[in-house]
Write a protein that holds these residues in place. Sequence first.
Motif, PDB file in Angstrom:
ATOM      1  N   PRO A 171       0.840  -1.361   0.067  1.00 27.15           N
ATOM      2  CA  PRO A 171       0.002   0.173   0.070  1.00 27.15           C
ATOM      3  C   PRO A 171       0.925   1.257  -0.132  1.00 27.15           C
ATOM      4  O   PRO A 171       1.947   1.112   0.659  1.00 27.15           O
ATOM      5  N   VAL A 172       0.327   2.261  -0.594  1.00 28.67           N
ATOM      6  CA  VAL A 172       1.174   3.580  -0.645  1.00 28.67           C
ATOM      7  C   VAL A 172       0.454   4.722  -0.392  1.00 28.67           C
ATOM      8  O   VAL A 172      -0.717   4.832  -0.561  1.00 28.67           O
ATOM      9  N   LEU A 173       1.187   5.305   0.779  1.00 31.19           N
ATOM     10  CA  LEU A 173       0.805   6.762   1.188  1.00 31.19           C
ATOM     11  C   LEU A 173       1.488   7.898   0.352  1.00 31.19           C
ATOM     12  O   LEU A 173       2.656   7.974   0.606  1.00 31.19           O
ATOM     13  N   VAL A 174       0.801   8.909  -0.363  1.00 34.89           N
ATOM     14  CA  VAL A 174       1.304   9.797  -0.844  1.00 34.89           C
ATOM     15  C   VAL A 174       1.017  11.078   0.181  1.00 34.89           C
ATOM     16  O   VAL A 174      -0.120  11.494   0.395  1.00 34.89           O
ATOM     17  N   GLU A 175       2.142  11.609   0.588  1.00 37.63           N
ATOM     18  CA  GLU A 175       1.964  12.599   1.483  1.00 37.63           C
ATOM     19  C   GLU A 175       2.342  14.016   1.081  1.00 37.63           C
ATOM     20  O   GLU A 175       3.354  14.204   0.248  1.00 37.63           O
ATOM     21  N   PHE A 176       1.754  15.039   1.266  1.00 40.42           N
ATOM     22  CA  PHE A 176       2.078  16.418   1.017  1.00 40.42           C
ATOM     23  C   PHE A 176       2.237  17.308   2.308  1.00 40.42           C
ATOM     24  O   PHE A 176       1.887  17.142   3.374  1.00 40.42           O
ATOM     25  N   ILE A 177       3.306  18.346   2.081  1.00 43.25           N
ATOM     26  CA  ILE A 177       3.904  19.117   3.003  1.00 43.25           C
ATOM     27  C   ILE A 177       3.137  20.438   3.537  1.00 43.25           C
ATOM     28  O   ILE A 177       2.395  20.899   2.668  1.00 43.25           O
ATOM     29  N   GLY A 178       3.278  20.525   4.660  1.00 46.87           N
ATOM     30  CA  GLY A 178       2.609  21.900   5.391  1.00 46.87           C
ATOM     31  C   GLY A 178       3.342  23.228   4.706  1.00 46.87           C
ATOM     32  O   GLY A 178       4.395  23.162   4.186  1.00 46.87           O
ATOM     33  N   TYR A 179       2.503  24.402   4.629  1.00 45.88           N
ATOM     34  CA  TYR A 179       2.909  25.790   4.007  1.00 45.88           C
ATOM     35  C   TYR A 179       4.344  26.011   4.446  1.00 45.88           C
ATOM     36  O   TYR A 179       4.634  26.054   5.842  1.00 45.88           O
ATOM     37  N   GLY A 180       5.170  26.538   3.558  1.00 50.68           N
ATOM     38  CA  GLY A 180       6.488  26.856   3.678  1.00 50.68           C
ATOM     39  C   GLY A 180       7.445  25.737   3.747  1.00 50.68           C
ATOM     40  O   GLY A 180       8.715  26.180   3.743  1.00 50.68           O
ATOM     41  N   GLY A 181       7.235  24.713   3.788  1.00 46.07           N
ATOM     42  CA  GLY A 181       8.136  23.364   4.160  1.00 46.07           C
ATOM     43  C   GLY A 181       8.318  22.818   2.957  1.00 46.07           C
ATOM     44  O   GLY A 181       7.543  22.901   1.792  1.00 46.07           O
ATOM     45  N   GLY A 182       9.411  22.030   2.925  1.00 50.76           N
ATOM     46  CA  GLY A 182       9.791  20.990   1.728  1.00 50.76           C
ATOM     47  C   GLY A 182       9.804  19.608   2.327  1.00 50.76           C
ATOM     48  O   GLY A 182       9.690  19.211   3.205  1.00 50.76           O
ATOM     49  N   ARG A 183      10.422  18.921   1.175  1.00 48.51           N
ATOM     50  CA  ARG A 183      10.614  17.492   1.427  1.00 48.51           C
ATOM     51  C   ARG A 183      11.353  17.173   2.723  1.00 48.51           C
ATOM     52  O   ARG A 183      11.454  15.925   3.112  1.00 48.51           O
ATOM     53  N   SER A 184      12.469  18.015   3.181  1.00 49.61           N
ATOM     54  CA  SER A 184      13.142  17.713   3.995  1.00 49.61           C
ATOM     55  C   SER A 184      14.039  16.549   3.735  1.00 49.61           C
ATOM     56  O   SER A 184      14.464  16.506   2.612  1.00 49.61           O
ATOM     57  N   LEU A 185      14.779  15.734   4.715  1.00 49.41           N
ATOM     58  CA  LEU A 185      15.754  14.887   4.683  1.00 49.41           C
ATOM     59  C   LEU A 185      15.088  13.394   4.697  1.00 49.41           C
ATOM     60  O   LEU A 185      14.070  13.185   5.472  1.00 49.41           O
ATOM     61  N   PRO A 186      15.611  12.326   4.219  1.00 49.46           N
ATOM     62  CA  PRO A 186      15.067  10.940   4.344  1.00 49.46           C
ATOM     63  C   PRO A 186      14.744  10.423   5.555  1.00 49.46           C
ATOM     64  O   PRO A 186      13.494  10.063   5.807  1.00 49.46           O
ATOM     65  N   HIS A 187      15.464  10.667   6.698  1.00 47.77           N
ATOM     66  CA  HIS A 187      15.420  10.149   7.884  1.00 47.77           C
ATOM     67  C   HIS A 187      14.142  11.073   8.670  1.00 47.77           C
ATOM     68  O   HIS A 187      13.563  10.512   9.874  1.00 47.77           O
ATOM     69  N   ALA A 188      13.525  12.079   8.023  1.00 50.75           N
ATOM     70  CA  ALA A 188      12.394  12.611   8.515  1.00 50.75           C
ATOM     71  C   ALA A 188      11.076  11.946   8.323  1.00 50.75           C
ATOM     72  O   ALA A 188      10.001  12.212   8.792  1.00 50.75           O
ATOM     73  N   HIS A 189      11.245  10.717   7.463  1.00 53.23           N
ATOM     74  CA  HIS A 189      10.081  10.168   7.057  1.00 53.23           C
ATOM     75  C   HIS A 189      10.095   8.549   7.265  1.00 53.23           C
ATOM     76  O   HIS A 189      10.129   7.811   5.967  1.00 53.23           O
TER      77      HIS A 189
END
Length: 324
Positions: free
Chosen positions: A85-103
């Motif tokens: 199963p795949v979850l597609v996540e979108f980020i809050g205002y002003g933020g970017g994808r950050s670094l992998p260990h944040a996910h």
Amino acid sequence: MALFDLPLDELHAYRSRSVEPEDFDAFWSATLDEARTHDLDARFELCADLGLTTVDVYDVTFAGFGGHPVKGWFVIPAGTTEPLPVLVEFIGYGGGRSLPHAHLLWASAGMAHFVMDTRGQGSGWAPGDTADPVGSGPSLAGFMTQGIEDPATYYFRRVITDAVRAVEAARSHPLADASRTAAIGASQGGGLALAVGGLVTDLAALAPDVPFLCDFPRATRVTDRKPYREIIDYLKTHRGRAEKAFRTLSYFDGVHFAARGSAPALFSVALEDQTCPPSSVFAAYNAYAHADKEIEVYEYNDHEGGGPFQHAAQLTRLPRLLKA
């Protein structure tokens, strides 16, 4: 901040006065048709030397609005061999994808996790890597008024199109089970999840957390906090443009996307939230078309909402919906 919006019983009955444009569906159909004239060109590059042993991480690039390159991460449990199963996540205002260990959360729960970077953002609180090559007419600092003169030029036309293409990119990976796809996100990410839920008709689940971009007419009247305040400050300077601005915003209102929601959904709302006022969230929730919907209410919280408590609710609900 104490409670400032409607009482909870009135929130459950509240309906937005946002007027849906007659050509709403035609506008979005044409927008997505144009985007799909560009090859999706989804590329997944396996990342090495991250120091992460429980997950495999792919650096993703795909073609969004106008064929522009959009970045993302694709994170799966290490050694995965069968589609998940795949979850597609979108980020809050002003933020970017950050670094992998944040996910790491969703891969830890045995799912594939696709995180979309947000064009032009990624410098407010989490770093991003995606430019927005499209210009704008006069606008206030931020993103809420970029191109607000016309729906065709509005910033969120590009971002919402990117979000739909992100679902397509995530589903293109051989380890993603396209039939078990959910869209999730908090704040701006929740608003984008709602938009995707209204434009992608075969999602298995939706989880908009304290969603932004909902019920613009009311939200801009009941809070002084940005980002909604950007719209009012723009109108303070550009007197006489309110009708045109709110007409543009009506094409991007989560209330209208919610009315087309076709997947089970888990919302959340915080009753002291001045960034995304509770009535604006309930406007989308009450308009949401699918009968299988729930909303977690955090009575004493501001825009942080449920935080880890909402994640716990999602960890219970989403795997069941996705048959994970």
